[in-house]
Enzyme design. Structure first.
Site, PDB file in Angstrom:
ATOM      1  N   GLY A  74     -13.014 -23.050  21.584  1.00 52.89           N
ATOM      2  CA  GLY A  74     -11.711 -23.689  22.281  1.00 52.89           C
ATOM      3  C   GLY A  74     -11.195 -24.698  21.250  1.00 52.89           C
ATOM      4  O   GLY A  74     -11.824 -25.472  20.833  1.00 52.89           O
ATOM      5  N   THR A 129       1.052 -26.188   8.359  1.00 53.26           N
ATOM      6  CA  THR A 129      -0.207 -25.759   7.461  1.00 53.26           C
ATOM      7  C   THR A 129       0.067 -24.118   6.934  1.00 53.26           C
ATOM      8  O   THR A 129       0.657 -23.371   7.700  1.00 53.26           O
ATOM      9  CB  THR A 129      -1.576 -25.838   8.223  1.00 53.26           C
ATOM     10  N   ASP A 154      -8.137 -26.376  13.438  1.00 53.66           N
ATOM     11  CA  ASP A 154      -8.545 -27.386  14.225  1.00 53.66           C
ATOM     12  C   ASP A 154      -9.331 -28.275  13.603  1.00 53.66           C
ATOM     13  O   ASP A 154      -9.104 -29.607  13.750  1.00 53.66           O
ATOM     14  CB  ASP A 154      -9.619 -26.838  15.378  1.00 53.66           C
ATOM     15  N   ASN A 170     -13.495 -27.830  19.437  1.00 54.39           N
ATOM     16  CA  ASN A 170     -13.245 -27.747  17.872  1.00 54.39           C
ATOM     17  C   ASN A 170     -12.853 -28.938  17.631  1.00 54.39           C
ATOM     18  O   ASN A 170     -13.648 -29.431  16.553  1.00 54.39           O
ATOM     19  CB  ASN A 170     -12.484 -26.336  17.500  1.00 54.39           C
ATOM     20  N   GLY A 193      -2.045 -24.694   1.164  1.00 53.57           N
ATOM     21  CA  GLY A 193      -2.195 -26.027   1.789  1.00 53.57           C
ATOM     22  C   GLY A 193      -1.211 -26.306   2.936  1.00 53.57           C
ATOM     23  O   GLY A 193      -1.121 -25.538   3.952  1.00 53.57           O
TER      24      GLY A 193
HETATM   25  P1  ADP Z   1      -4.809 -21.858  11.204  1.00 55.13           P
HETATM   26  O1  ADP Z   1      -6.317 -21.899  11.342  1.00 55.13           O
HETATM   27  O2  ADP Z   1      -3.991 -22.904  12.476  1.00 55.13           O
HETATM   28  O3  ADP Z   1      -3.948 -20.804  11.108  1.00 55.13           O
HETATM   29  P2  ADP Z   1      -4.398 -22.710   8.512  1.00 55.13           P
HETATM   30  O4  ADP Z   1      -4.708 -21.175   8.194  1.00 55.13           O
HETATM   31  O5  ADP Z   1      -2.866 -22.934   7.944  1.00 55.13           O
HETATM   32  O6  ADP Z   1      -4.438 -22.984  10.048  1.00 55.13           O
HETATM   33  O7  ADP Z   1      -5.297 -23.362   7.882  1.00 55.13           O
HETATM   34  C1  ADP Z   1      -5.407 -25.016   8.152  1.00 55.13           C
HETATM   35  C2  ADP Z   1      -5.625 -25.770   6.724  1.00 55.13           C
HETATM   36  O8  ADP Z   1      -6.976 -25.351   6.460  1.00 55.13           O
HETATM   37  C3  ADP Z   1      -4.672 -25.308   5.588  1.00 55.13           C
HETATM   38  O9  ADP Z   1      -3.699 -26.139   5.375  1.00 55.13           O
HETATM   39  C4  ADP Z   1      -5.676 -25.463   4.373  1.00 55.13           C
HETATM   40  O10 ADP Z   1      -5.638 -26.912   4.064  1.00 55.13           O
HETATM   41  C5  ADP Z   1      -7.133 -25.153   4.785  1.00 55.13           C
HETATM   42  N1  ADP Z   1      -7.189 -23.857   4.557  1.00 55.13           N
HETATM   43  C6  ADP Z   1      -7.192 -22.970   5.445  1.00 55.13           C
HETATM   44  N2  ADP Z   1      -7.509 -21.407   4.761  1.00 55.13           N
HETATM   45  C7  ADP Z   1      -7.970 -21.954   3.423  1.00 55.13           C
HETATM   46  C8  ADP Z   1      -8.303 -21.285   2.402  1.00 55.13           C
HETATM   47  N3  ADP Z   1      -8.358 -19.885   2.154  1.00 55.13           N
HETATM   48  N4  ADP Z   1      -8.521 -21.863   1.261  1.00 55.13           N
HETATM   49  C9  ADP Z   1      -8.336 -23.327   1.059  1.00 55.13           C
HETATM   50  N5  ADP Z   1      -7.851 -24.096   2.178  1.00 55.13           N
HETATM   51  C10 ADP Z   1      -7.790 -23.461   3.303  1.00 55.13           C
END
Ligand code: ADP
Length: 300
Positions: free
Chosen positions: A41, A219, A251, A45, A224
């Site tokens: 959740g 995000t 999260d 988290n 990044g």
């Molecule tokens: P969500 O989980 O809400 O879809 P994101 O996938 O955009 O969000 O991930 C949130 C943040 O976590 C990103 O902005 C980045 O900083 C970090 N992150 C996510 N995936 C990666 C990855 N494969 N490598 C490095 N950082 C990551």
């Protein structure tokens, strides 16, 4: 002075995961692997992520008077979250029933349960908790009217952070309180609706900012994040890591950003730290189990 660096108002779910060879069709039964039960959740988290980083953290949530509720309370407490604001009863604990196939694709059914019963009256009853918290964060796995009530009961000096997930149209009063509104690509597109969806992420950030929040963070997973504050859109690079499981990365990012903002960092500074925390979280399996301590973030 504030007693809590961060108050998270949001959901707490038990994630029930079964690996299957393939998903059942209507009327069909398939056999799967052993059931794995994880605390999850978005609210739970975020609270665990903040507490693991060393922030004084409290959670306002609702769970059922059942084994899943106790599992969630235990995982919060062992991370160091103050659970005095976690209400018990009214409906079964929220559950996500997750099947994972060999390609890693998920099918998920969510029963919001007690999360759906976290009511505006519960927020009013917790005004003291809100007023003792420097930053308050919320998501949309609890009713939108409950989030609206949070916005209406913030202490004058505190800061509000919202991750509108799952995305819904947001009332102007909620948008105006967000500092920042934090969205991933999917949420950005959903909230923008038809407008700007074909453009670049920097355009989404500007268009979202025009809807009324004080600041915006988009995000972008391994790419990044972007932060938009006033006229400027600033790119925040990701940290290069070997990603194992991205569950719950957003999260962890949101919690870390909220904590750093409360500590006085600028939005780009806080987002750079949050990107390190998000990156650390994707190097391990699971959501809460993958969240780093401050020391682990430094070592990254
Ligand atoms: P969500 O989980 O809400 O879809 P994101 O996938 O955009 O969000 O991930 C949130 C943040 O976590 C990103 O902005 C980045 O900083 C970090 N992150 C996510 N995936 C990666 C990855 N494969 N490598 C490095 N950082 C990551």
């Amino acid at each position: 002075m504030y007693e809590y660096d961060l108050l998270v108002v949001g959901s707490a779910n038990a994630d029930l995961v079964i690996e299957v060879e393939r998903r059942p069709a209507a009327g069909e039964t398939v056999l799967g692997g052993d059931l794995a039960t994880h605390p999850g959740g978005k609210g739970a988290n975020q609270a665990v992520a903040a507490a693991r980083l060393g922030a004084r953290t409290a959670l306002l949530a609702r769970v059922g008077d059942d084994a899943h509720g106790r599992l969630l309370l235990d995982s919060q407490r062992s991370a160091g979250v103050d659970t005095a604001g976690v209400l018990v009863g009214g409906a079964p604990t929220g559950v996500a029933l997750i099947t994972v196939d060999p390609s890693g694709d998920n099918s998920i059914v969510v029963s919001p349960g007690a999360n759906g019963r976290l009511a505006p009256a519960d927020v009013r009853a917790a005004t003291g908790l809100l007023h003792r918290s420097r930053v308050v964060s919320a998501q949309l796995e609890v009713p939108l009217e409950t989030v609206l009530e949070v916005v209406r009961n913030l202490a004058p000096g505190s800061r509000f952070v919202l991750n509108p997930s799952p995305p819904l149209p947001l009332p102007p009063e909620v948008l105006a309180a967000c500092d920042p509104l934090i969205v991933n690509e999917h949420e950005a597109k959903a909230i923008l609706g038809g407008t700007g969806v074909s453009g670049e992420p920097a355009d989404w950030a500007r268009l979202l900012l025009a809807k009324g929040p004080r600041s915006v963070v988009v995000t972008l997973g391994a790419d990044g994040a972007l932060v938009a504050d006033g006229d400027e859109v600033t790119a925040v690079p990701s940290v290069r890591v070997a990603a194992v499981d991205t569950t719950g990365a957003g999260d962890a990012f949101t919690a870390a950003l909220a904590v750093r903002l409360g500590g006085g960092a600028s939005l780009p500074e806080a987002a750079a730290y949050a990107a390190r925390v998000g990156a650390a979280a994707v190097t391990k399996r699971g959501a809460q189990e993958s969240y780093p301590t401050a020391k682990e973030v430094e070592a990254l």
